[in-house]
Design a protein around this motif. Structure first.
Motif, short mmCIF file in Angstrom:
data_model
loop_
_atom_site.label_atom_id
_atom_site.label_comp_id
_atom_site.label_asym_id
_atom_site.label_seq_id
_atom_site.Cartn_x
_atom_site.Cartn_y
_atom_site.Cartn_z
N ARG A 232 0.84 -1.20 0.00
CA ARG A 232 0.00 0.00 0.00
C ARG A 232 0.87 1.26 0.00
O ARG A 232 0.61 2.21 -0.72
CB ARG A 232 -0.93 0.02 1.21
N LYS A 278 -2.04 10.61 -1.83
CA LYS A 278 -2.93 9.64 -1.20
C LYS A 278 -2.93 8.33 -1.97
O LYS A 278 -2.45 8.26 -3.10
CB LYS A 278 -4.34 10.20 -1.07
N ASP A 279 -3.51 7.29 -1.33
CA ASP A 279 -3.63 5.98 -1.97
C ASP A 279 -4.97 5.89 -2.70
O ASP A 279 -5.97 6.47 -2.25
CB ASP A 279 -3.57 4.87 -0.92
N LEU A 280 -4.97 5.11 -3.77
CA LEU A 280 -6.22 4.88 -4.51
C LEU A 280 -6.33 3.40 -4.84
O LEU A 280 -5.32 2.70 -4.94
CB LEU A 280 -6.24 5.70 -5.80
N ALA A 281 -7.58 2.95 -5.04
CA ALA A 281 -7.80 1.51 -5.24
C ALA A 281 -8.63 1.22 -6.47
O ALA A 281 -9.41 2.06 -6.93
CB ALA A 281 -8.54 0.95 -4.02
N CYS A 282 -8.47 0.03 -6.99
CA CYS A 282 -9.40 -0.51 -7.98
C CYS A 282 -10.63 -1.04 -7.23
O CYS A 282 -10.64 -1.15 -6.00
CB CYS A 282 -8.76 -1.65 -8.77
N PHE A 283 -11.62 -1.43 -7.98
CA PHE A 283 -12.85 -1.98 -7.41
C PHE A 283 -12.54 -3.23 -6.57
O PHE A 283 -11.75 -4.08 -6.98
CB PHE A 283 -13.81 -2.35 -8.55
N CYS A 285 -10.74 -3.78 -4.06
CA CYS A 285 -9.36 -4.02 -3.61
C CYS A 285 -9.05 -3.29 -2.31
O CYS A 285 -9.07 -2.06 -2.27
CB CYS A 285 -8.36 -3.61 -4.68
N PRO A 286 -8.76 -4.02 -1.24
CA PRO A 286 -8.43 -3.38 0.03
C PRO A 286 -6.99 -2.84 0.07
O PRO A 286 -6.64 -2.10 0.98
CB PRO A 286 -8.59 -4.51 1.05
N ALA A 288 -5.18 -0.99 -2.29
CA ALA A 288 -5.05 0.41 -2.75
C ALA A 288 -3.58 0.75 -3.05
O ALA A 288 -2.99 1.62 -2.43
CB ALA A 288 -5.62 1.37 -1.71
N TRP A 292 -2.13 8.94 -5.82
CA TRP A 292 -2.35 10.25 -6.43
C TRP A 292 -1.15 11.11 -6.03
O TRP A 292 -0.77 11.15 -4.86
CB TRP A 292 -3.65 10.89 -5.94
N VAL B 13 -10.42 5.60 -0.58
CA VAL B 13 -9.56 5.24 -1.72
C VAL B 13 -10.38 4.79 -2.93
O VAL B 13 -9.83 4.48 -3.98
CB VAL B 13 -8.54 4.14 -1.33
N GLY B 14 -11.70 4.73 -2.78
CA GLY B 14 -12.57 4.44 -3.92
C GLY B 14 -12.75 2.98 -4.26
O GLY B 14 -13.13 2.65 -5.38
N CYS B 15 -12.54 2.08 -3.30
CA CYS B 15 -12.61 0.64 -3.60
C CYS B 15 -14.04 0.10 -3.68
O CYS B 15 -14.27 -0.96 -4.23
CB CYS B 15 -11.83 -0.16 -2.59
N ARG B 16 -14.99 0.80 -3.09
CA ARG B 16 -16.42 0.41 -3.09
C ARG B 16 -16.69 -0.88 -2.32
O ARG B 16 -17.74 -1.50 -2.48
CB ARG B 16 -16.97 0.26 -4.50
N ILE B 17 -15.73 -1.30 -1.50
CA ILE B 17 -15.95 -2.52 -0.72
C ILE B 17 -17.13 -2.33 0.23
O ILE B 17 -17.91 -3.25 0.48
CB ILE B 17 -14.65 -2.90 0.04
N ILE B 68 -10.64 -0.53 5.57
CA ILE B 68 -9.28 -0.47 6.11
C ILE B 68 -8.75 0.96 6.11
O ILE B 68 -7.93 1.33 6.93
CB ILE B 68 -8.36 -1.36 5.25
#
Lengths: 621, 81
Positions: A232, A278-283, A285-286, A288, A292, B13-17, B68
């Motif tokens: 991360r 900051k950190d960013l994630a895919c759908f 995914c914890p 991230a 950015w 973070v935009g994960c949508r979990i 998280i």
């Protein structure tokens, strides 16, 4: 449970088909793409002609909550290599396709005028895109979000795809990409500007109780794994410094394996301190692992963009010698706007710079920098390639074709089977990963042969065996058939057999790319066929066994190889460029010796044996 | 116990979990559209997110348990308020 959309762009016809049995036999995602490509493309088809087929395949678990289940594979015959072309991307697009009710889109034929495809749940339309042609990918996404709705996810090509740059990408919204092997050029050749998807439906699971248990198990594994924190924190950037340490950077077109100022200028801590916002994630995914950036200090203070990823770092930072993170990001931004694979773009520019240094470009040399790290020159050249302007028109053909047109330039052409060679120098360290540069079916690439026990800093016993560089408990806990484990690691574990592990690693990555998880988190490569069999069974209700999953993944790989053989692949193509056999590699600690051709050939011979193929005939299984 | 969830959008973070676990736990399937929480990008950059918990939320707290990044945090039982 799985449906595909088949679109004939010539006839403007849309058909829906059931893909349940295709999933049963080929897992999903990449596996199904492979089978469709093999069956639907006539032998010898022009990759940029109407006979090529472009297939989007969202992985089987995409749209569920298995951690990282976001990946979609995009497959066609590659205009760069003329062989099996494929690329993988995450983000939100694949999940949107699944929630709309589909796993795959198969695109055939060629539209006479620019069109886009819009999938709004069960409404599928082919629309005129004349007004979008020429827009960059950010402008295209912006148009769709304004005109169609902000919850659409957009796969689009930019000017590079429209102009058939052979390594054009398909962009996934603004910052993601199906980057490698020229899928954007195939999309451009079909006059297809974009595919916009909105999905609001549901995904049901056959066995809820089992799936819940498997999700919990997978989440715990990911979050509690020792790699979670640094993955991360640095994302893919984590490996930049170790590559420099072992002398495996692709510095200055593979002439310098490390740089004395690497850590101070391009090290991960410099990035973290001066860039990371900051950190960013895919759908789903914890982890991230993407970032950015907002530059904190210096000439580029205030500049913002998504990244940096290690590919940009190693390609623009090492291969082309740019020292500023922000400049690497700006090069990345140009590639994203034009829709070009940054690895091939960087590779072809490195080739041009070295050819120019050696006086081979004539008058065109004025358009190409002579010195490494010339950011402005590199940026302008990227634009020229994206627009096919000046020498950019030749470089847009990729290294192999460009070298064919510049007498004497072959020694600087760092490509394997027509695909630009990325990110690592095999003289820096020879291992399973590097063997994959020769064996992987999408040609010169680094992401299809990742061992579950790889450790960049680990040592090699000889060209056939690595030392074990992970805790032995990790090996005993690997979800892998016990007899295979003994074969590859010995009993008790004492080494990693490179050819045997390369086969296993490729088969494992094939499972991951078929089911839609992400290959990046190291923990995922410790999951194996047993896990995937249980998860597939719980999701679909069809009883998979671990052995069946292993057998299917090997079959998918074989089919990709068969595709390449059918297109004329020969054993003589399984080679690195001559530089790697002839020239020692300077590194900070001294010199790394060149590869020995006959030794690499013997490793390949053993790999072919592990696959059950016949060496010398390109394989015949 | 019903939980009160506090929202820290800057951590998202935009994960949508959160949407996925909500729809899974409170329905029969995965369907972010029908979850009691909504996450959307604020702009094209997709680097910042708007989070809204709907009135229909039952306060199970699973969204926060799975977050998280601490964009969603269980504060205290709603029953205690």
């Amino acid at each position: 449970m799985f449906k595909l959309i088949e679109i004939d762009l010539t006839e403007k016809k849309i058909n829906l088909g059931d893909a349940t049995f295709l999933h049963r036999d080929f897992l999903g995602g990449l596996g199904v793409n492979t089978k469709l490509l093999y069956d639907l493309i006539p032998v010898g088809a022009d990759p940029l002609g109407p006979d090529n087929i472009l297939i989007f395949g969202a992985g089987t678990f995409v749209g569920t909550l298995l951690p990282t289940a976001a990946r979609t594979e995009l497959t066609a015959k590659s205009p760069l290599s003329g062989r099996f072309g494929t690329s993988n991307s995450g983000g939100l697009w694949g999940a949107a396709l699944k929630f709309a009710g589909y796993s795959h889109i198969v695109l055939k034929g060629k539209s006479t005028a620019p069109v886009y495809l819009i999938i709004d749940n069960d409404q599928i339309k082919i629309e005129d895109a004349t007004h979008l042609w020429g827009l960059n990918t950010h402008e295209t996404v912006d148009w769709f979000r304004r005109e169609k709705g902000k919850d659409f996810q957009i796969a689009s090509i930019g000017p590079a795809g429209e102009k058939l740059v052979r390594f054009a990408s398909v962009q996934n919204n603004c910052h993601g990409a199906w980057g490698r092997t020229g899928m954007g050029a195939v999309m451009g050749s079909k006059n297809l500007k974009a595919i916009a998807v909105r999905g609001t439906g549901e995904i049901r699971v056959a066995d809820r109780r089992s799936y819940a248990k498997i999700m919990t198990e997978a989440f715990k594994k990911v979050i509690n794994h020792e790699s979670f924190g640094y993955t991360r924190r640095y994302g893919s950037m984590v490996v930049g410094d170790p590559y420099n340490k072992i002398g495996a950077l692709p510095g200055h077109n593979f002439t310098s394996g490390s740089f004395s100022d690497w850590v101070e200028t391009r090290g991960r801590k410099v990035f973290e301190k001066n860039c990371k916002e900051k950190d960013l994630a895919c759908f789903s995914c914890p982890i991230a692992c993407t970032h950015w950036t907002k530059v904190k200090d210096g000439e580029y203070r205030g500049y913002e963009y998504k990244g940096l990823e290690v590919s940009s770092l190693l390609e623009f930072g090492a291969k082309l010698g740019i020292k500023e993170n922000a400049e690497m990001l700006k090069c990345t931004e140009i590639c994203n706007l034009y829709g070009m694979d940054l690895i091939s773009a960087s590779g072809v520019i490195a080739f041009a710079i070295e050819a120019n240094q050696n006086g081979l470009l004539g008058k065109s040399g004025r358009e190409v920098p002579v010195e490494w790290g010339n950011y402005q020159g590199i940026l302008e050249l990227l634009k020229s390639i994206g627009e096919r302007r000046g020498i950019g028109a030749l470089l847009a053909e990729g290294i192999k074709r460009a070298a064919g047109n510049i007498p004497g330039s072959e020694p600087y052409a760092m490509q394997i089977k027509g695909v630009e060679m990325p990110v690592r120098d095999p003289r820096g360290k020879w291992d399973v990963w590097m063997l994959g540069y020769l064996t992987n079916t999408r040609c010169g690439d680094h992401l299809r042969t990742r061992s579950p026990v790889d450790n960049v800093l680990g040592e090699v016993i000889n060209p056939f065996e690595e030392k074990i560089a992970v805790p032995v408990e990790l090996i005993s806990n690997l979800d892998m058939p016990e007899d295979l484990k003994k074969e590859i690691f010995g009993d008790p574990p004492s080494k990693v057999d490179i050819p045997g592990m390369a086969k296993y690693a490729e088969d494992l990555i094939t499972i991951i790319n078929s089911t839609g998880l992400c290959i990046r988190p190291p923990v995922h490569r410790t999951l194996g066929a047993g896990f995937y069999a249980r998860a597939l069974t719980a999701l679909t209700g069809h009883p998979y066994t671990a052995q069946e999953v292993m057998d299917v993944s090997a079959r998918i790989w074989d089919l990709q190889h068969q595709f390449n053989l059918r297109e004329g692949e020969e054993i003589g193509e399984y080679v690195f460029p001559d530089r790697f056999y002839n020239e020692p590699l300077p590194v900070q600690s001294g010199i790394k010796q060149p590869l020995q051709r006959e030794v690499i050939d013997e490793v390949l011979r053993r790999y072919f044996a592990a696959r059950g193929w016949t060496f010398g005939q390109g394989g015949n299984n | 116990m019903k939980w009160k969830i506090s929202i820290n959008e800057e951590n998202c973070v935009g994960c949508r979990i959160c949407q996925m676990i909500c729809s899974w736990a409170n329905g029969e399937s995965f369907q972010p559209e029908r979850s009691h929480i909504k996450v959307e990008s604020k702009d094209l950059a997709e680097n910042s997110f708007r989070i809204e918990i709907e009135q229909s939320c039952k306060g199970c707290g699973l969204c926060a348990a799975y977050c998280i990044s601490k964009a969603l945090v269980k504060e205290r039982g709603r029953d205690d308020v």
